[in-house]
Write a protein that holds these residues in place. Structure first.
Motif: not given
Length: 96
Positions: A9-10, A13-14, A20
């Protein structure tokens, strides 16, 4: 049976700084080696023991139970640094 891998999910990833594969990169040092954590204060009375009258705009820092005596500091970052130092020296078992 093997589980299918889901895409990151974003938010993940943050958290993983854009990677990833789920592995977080090695931590980077917070400051370059050899540089001081804070700037040295130029005020001649900043950090002196609080036994005499203070200079103008000085803040008295004292933490009950600390091995660090009460001292006069410039208002702002100097006083915050002095308070943190006194709080650390109030912790039992800390040699410094």
């Amino acid at each position: 049976m093997t589980a299918k891998s889901r895409p990151s999910t974003p938010a993940q990833q943050t958290w993983n700084q854009g990677r990833k594969d789920g592995k977080k990169p090695a931590k980077k040092p917070k400051k370059p080696e050899g540089l001081p954590l804070v700037e040295r204060c130029d005020h001649p009375r900043c950090g002196v023991p609080a036994v005499a009258a203070p200079a103008a705009d000085m803040v008295r820092v004292r933490v009950r139970g600390s091995r660090e005596p009460a001292r006069w500091y410039c208002a702002g970052p100097c006083a915050a640094y002095g308070e943190a130092l006194a709080e650390i020296r109030a912790i039992e078992g800390v040699p410094w």
